[in-house]
Design a protein around this motif. Sequence first.
Motif, PDB file in Angstrom:
ATOM      1  N   ASP A 441       0.846  -1.184   0.000  1.00  0.00           N
ATOM      2  CA  ASP A 441       0.000   0.000   0.000  1.00  0.00           C
ATOM      3  C   ASP A 441       0.885   1.238   0.000  1.00  0.00           C
ATOM      4  OD1 ASP A 441      -2.314  -1.521   0.091  1.00  0.00           O
ATOM      5  OD2 ASP A 441      -2.376  -1.531   2.288  1.00  0.00           O
ATOM      6  N   TYR A 442       0.361   2.314  -0.561  1.00  0.00           N
ATOM      7  CA  TYR A 442       1.113   3.571  -0.546  1.00  0.00           C
ATOM      8  C   TYR A 442       1.426   3.930   0.901  1.00  0.00           C
ATOM      9  CZ  TYR A 442       2.300   8.485  -1.109  1.00  0.00           C
ATOM     10  OH  TYR A 442       2.952   9.696  -1.072  1.00  0.00           O
ATOM     11  N   PRO A 443       2.710   4.068   1.255  1.00  0.00           N
ATOM     12  CA  PRO A 443       3.080   4.177   2.671  1.00  0.00           C
ATOM     13  C   PRO A 443       3.054   5.583   3.263  1.00  0.00           C
ATOM     14  CG  PRO A 443       5.058   4.016   1.339  1.00  0.00           C
ATOM     15  CD  PRO A 443       3.895   3.928   0.388  1.00  0.00           C
ATOM     16  N   PHE A 444       2.824   6.597   2.417  1.00  0.00           N
ATOM     17  CA  PHE A 444       2.929   7.969   2.913  1.00  0.00           C
ATOM     18  C   PHE A 444       1.588   8.694   2.934  1.00  0.00           C
ATOM     19  CE2 PHE A 444       7.103   7.170   0.741  1.00  0.00           C
ATOM     20  CZ  PHE A 444       7.865   7.084   1.894  1.00  0.00           C
ATOM     21  N   GLY A 445       0.518   7.935   3.115  1.00  0.00           N
ATOM     22  CA  GLY A 445      -0.813   8.529   3.037  1.00  0.00           C
ATOM     23  C   GLY A 445      -1.056   9.624   4.053  1.00  0.00           C
TER      24      GLY A 445
END
Length: 511
Positions: A441-445
């Motif tokens: 998953d995109y880690p910097f949400g």
Amino acid sequence: MKKTLTVLLALLCIAGIAFAGGKKEAPKTGDDLSKHVVITYMTTGDKPTNGATEKMLEKLNKILTEKLNAELEIYYIEWTDYLTKYNLTLAQMDGTVDLVGTATDWLDAWPNCQNGAFLPLSEDMLKTYAPKTWASVSKEHWDMCKFGGDIYLMPEDNYAQWTNHGFMYRGDWAREAGLANGVHSWEDLTAYFKYVKANKPGVIPWDSDAAKSLQNQMSWGYIVSHKPYVTLDGVGIDIFGANRDNLKKIYSPYYEGDELVEFAKLMKEWDTLGVWKTDVLNNSSSNRDEFYLGQTASDQHHTETWYGSVRPKMDKEQPGSDVGFFWFGEEIGNVTGISITHGAMAISAGSKNPERALAVYDLLRNDPECYNLFCYGIEGVQYKLNADGTRSEADGYNSDLDAITTNYWWGRNDNLEIRDSARAWAQYDEIQKAYDKVKIDYPFGQFIVDKDPVDSEIANLNDVFSNYMPLICYGKTNDPVKTVADFRAALKAAGVEKVIAELQRQLDALK
């Protein structure tokens, strides 16, 4: 209708709006559902002129009136200079719009939260007026929609889409080139281009127009194929990020490392080979149209484009072409899922009817009848259902006359989606399995970058990128190693180290 309105009239939620502390606060005054209201939905895209969308809205609004005593209008932000127009419209705070399609990575969602353009949504408000949406979104995902401790966004978190980029290529020609299993690496791609150049007279391996977006994707694509790199969105220039195995360390592979040097060497090789036209930097050809005509051997875009339009059309235009997709990062299994706030819905802080807007959104997202109308149109006019459960164009459908445009990219729902029979689903399902094995998953949400301390440096870095990257990406240099070194020296002079340090400081400050 009376029973529905009687129940809803008893519900209280946030309605009045007062400005305080940089965001909108709201006293509890309740929503008088005996009053018919018009909810305006703002989306990016050019306004349609064929009248078909209005006819769909007539049917939709009958349902909305029956269930909520409301109707929906669409406010379009045309694509030309869209971001400026979008932000100016929100900044007016004049009640022009209610529901706002937004995104954290391309539509300034976080800055608009910060500037007070969006209304904070309390849990009680969401539970009361958007109960199905509230129940379907996990706590973890709601947390990713918070700014300063408040929920501002409703995420499109139950819709699978892949906008990761890569090269589309002809499977038939790849097999002729000895690539029996297709193209799955940059080395394979180079071999494919060499074969096409030597054996397909008149065919340009890749007739690129050298657009800046292609330069971004090309250089990034090589890097993520050779380094477990994940780009940090929202900086204003896509040259910063971290590695999957150390997400706490910000760096720029454009400023350090061997990957960009090797990429520059390969692009010089491609230029010498003749992968693109000699005057590629001034080229205005339509590569995709040429692909359909058999005049070029590849196209570069994302997964959705490949299985959704290019592969199906090539099956018709070039039978047997068997178009495959080499996705960037494939060699090392490096692919990142799209952020759940790549598409999201917000409520304008200037909305005079925020509760009703929420209730309308809840129906658009979760009610099958409303969803089908808003996403697909009128059954029998825009689409028809097939025996296999898919949908296709209705008999006699003419896109010029019948196409609807709602650009609803902010609340699509896989529980209600009807697959379009025109898409290459077998190929999509196969690549989806490959992605699912390795994706993260995109880690910097929740890393909301504050660009203010380094705005001038970011502007300078963009200028440096624009000056050097066309030369690097298209091999227009006698010495690619030196050009990369010069590029990095220019990045340093423009303040790249200051930006890295500031991003690191902000990341370290996150709790």
